[in-house]
Design a protein around this motif. Structure first.
Motif, PDB file in Angstrom:
ATOM      1  N   SER A  49       1.091  -1.344   0.108  1.00 20.54           N
ATOM      2  CA  SER A  49       0.027  -0.080   0.013  1.00 20.54           C
ATOM      3  C   SER A  49       0.955   1.319  -0.132  1.00 20.54           C
ATOM      4  N   LEU A  50       2.094   1.005  -0.372  1.00 22.00           N
ATOM      5  CA  LEU A  50       3.018   2.276  -0.379  1.00 22.00           C
ATOM      6  C   LEU A  50       2.651   3.179  -1.817  1.00 22.00           C
ATOM      7  N   SER A  51       2.726   4.444  -1.646  1.00 21.31           N
ATOM      8  CA  SER A  51       2.250   5.158  -2.807  1.00 21.31           C
ATOM      9  C   SER A  51       3.565   5.024  -3.821  1.00 21.31           C
ATOM     10  N   ILE A  52       3.141   5.244  -5.128  1.00 22.94           N
ATOM     11  CA  ILE A  52       3.968   5.106  -6.173  1.00 22.94           C
ATOM     12  C   ILE A  52       4.314   6.389  -6.829  1.00 22.94           C
ATOM     13  N   ALA A  53       5.429   7.177  -6.674  1.00 23.97           N
ATOM     14  CA  ALA A  53       5.642   8.534  -7.187  1.00 23.97           C
ATOM     15  C   ALA A  53       6.168   8.488  -8.580  1.00 23.97           C
ATOM     16  N   GLY A  54       5.809   9.393  -9.462  1.00 22.93           N
ATOM     17  CA  GLY A  54       6.421   9.669 -10.960  1.00 22.93           C
ATOM     18  C   GLY A  54       5.894   8.328 -11.896  1.00 22.93           C
ATOM     19  N   ALA A  55       4.705   7.638 -11.522  1.00 24.63           N
ATOM     20  CA  ALA A  55       4.254   6.630 -12.340  1.00 24.63           C
ATOM     21  C   ALA A  55       3.578   7.589 -13.419  1.00 24.63           C
ATOM     22  N   LEU A  56       3.609   6.935 -14.678  1.00 21.84           N
ATOM     23  CA  LEU A  56       2.932   7.853 -15.747  1.00 21.84           C
ATOM     24  C   LEU A  56       1.821   7.301 -16.116  1.00 21.84           C
ATOM     25  N   ILE A  57       0.647   7.979 -16.136  1.00 25.31           N
ATOM     26  CA  ILE A  57      -0.463   7.522 -16.467  1.00 25.31           C
ATOM     27  C   ILE A  57      -1.126   8.128 -17.775  1.00 25.31           C
ATOM     28  N   SER A  58      -1.506   7.205 -18.828  1.00 23.12           N
ATOM     29  CA  SER A  58      -2.134   7.606 -20.149  1.00 23.12           C
ATOM     30  C   SER A  58      -3.395   7.422 -20.164  1.00 23.12           C
ATOM     31  N   VAL A  59      -4.048   8.204 -20.836  1.00 22.66           N
ATOM     32  CA  VAL A  59      -5.752   8.023 -21.157  1.00 22.66           C
ATOM     33  C   VAL A  59      -5.678   7.521 -22.566  1.00 22.66           C
ATOM     34  N   ASP A  60      -6.573   6.861 -23.129  1.00 17.45           N
ATOM     35  CA  ASP A  60      -6.790   6.466 -24.361  1.00 17.45           C
ATOM     36  C   ASP A  60      -5.541   6.233 -25.268  1.00 17.45           C
ATOM     37  N   GLY A  61      -4.826   5.453 -24.787  1.00 11.11           N
ATOM     38  CA  GLY A  61      -3.331   5.203 -25.682  1.00 11.11           C
ATOM     39  C   GLY A  61      -2.656   6.339 -25.843  1.00 11.11           C
ATOM     40  N   GLY A  62      -2.334   7.252 -24.856  1.00 14.08           N
ATOM     41  CA  GLY A  62      -1.252   8.141 -24.613  1.00 14.08           C
ATOM     42  C   GLY A  62      -1.756   9.379 -25.211  1.00 14.08           C
ATOM     43  N   ARG A  63      -2.994   9.936 -25.704  1.00 16.73           N
ATOM     44  CA  ARG A  63      -3.469  11.098 -25.988  1.00 16.73           C
ATOM     45  C   ARG A  63      -3.358  12.159 -25.092  1.00 16.73           C
ATOM     46  N   GLN A  64      -3.785  11.675 -23.725  1.00 17.09           N
ATOM     47  CA  GLN A  64      -3.754  12.717 -22.577  1.00 17.09           C
ATOM     48  C   GLN A  64      -2.880  11.898 -21.327  1.00 17.09           C
ATOM     49  N   GLY A  65      -2.499  12.749 -20.438  1.00 11.14           N
ATOM     50  CA  GLY A  65      -1.784  11.799 -19.476  1.00 11.14           C
ATOM     51  C   GLY A  65      -1.299  12.624 -18.412  1.00 11.14           C
ATOM     52  N   ALA A  66      -0.751  12.041 -17.329  1.00  8.01           N
ATOM     53  CA  ALA A  66      -0.082  12.851 -16.144  1.00  8.01           C
ATOM     54  C   ALA A  66       0.730  11.891 -15.421  1.00  8.01           C
ATOM     55  N   ALA A  67       1.321  12.309 -14.552  1.00  8.59           N
ATOM     56  CA  ALA A  67       2.374  11.709 -13.757  1.00  8.59           C
ATOM     57  C   ALA A  67       1.689  11.847 -12.200  1.00  8.59           C
TER      58      ALA A  67
END
Length: 88
Positions: A49-67
């Motif tokens: 349950s430790l948080s993962i910092a710096g993970a890349l999140i992509s929405v719909d195949g990379g059109r939008q995202g965040a870290a």
């Protein structure tokens, strides 16, 4: 003779048109605000349950995202309503 300020004379039609225009502009702003949403969440390790910092999140195949931030939280803004594929 005293010098005064120039005060424009508005007709009733001009005042009504101005009122209608201001209502339309304020309505358009609120309608535009409703077209985009956000996807938010937290990424953490399933076992510890430790948080993962710096993970890349992509929405719909990379059109939008965040870290993710240091707490594992992310937010992807301006996402259209509907179903989306989110990948880490």
């Amino acid at each position: 003779m005293r010098k005064g300020r120039f005060v424009p004379s508005f007709t009733r039609g001009t005042r009504v048109a101005g009122a209608i225009l201001s209502v339309l502009i304020s309505t358009m702003g609120s309608l535009a605000a409703q077209t985009g949403g956000a996807i938010a969440g937290r990424v953490h390790d399933a076992t510890s349950s430790l948080s993962i910092a710096g993970a890349l999140i992509s929405v719909d195949g990379g059109r939008q995202g965040a870290a993710t931030d240091t707490g594992g939280f992310y937010r992807v803004r301006e996402v259209r309503s509907g179903w989306h594929r989110v990948q880490i």
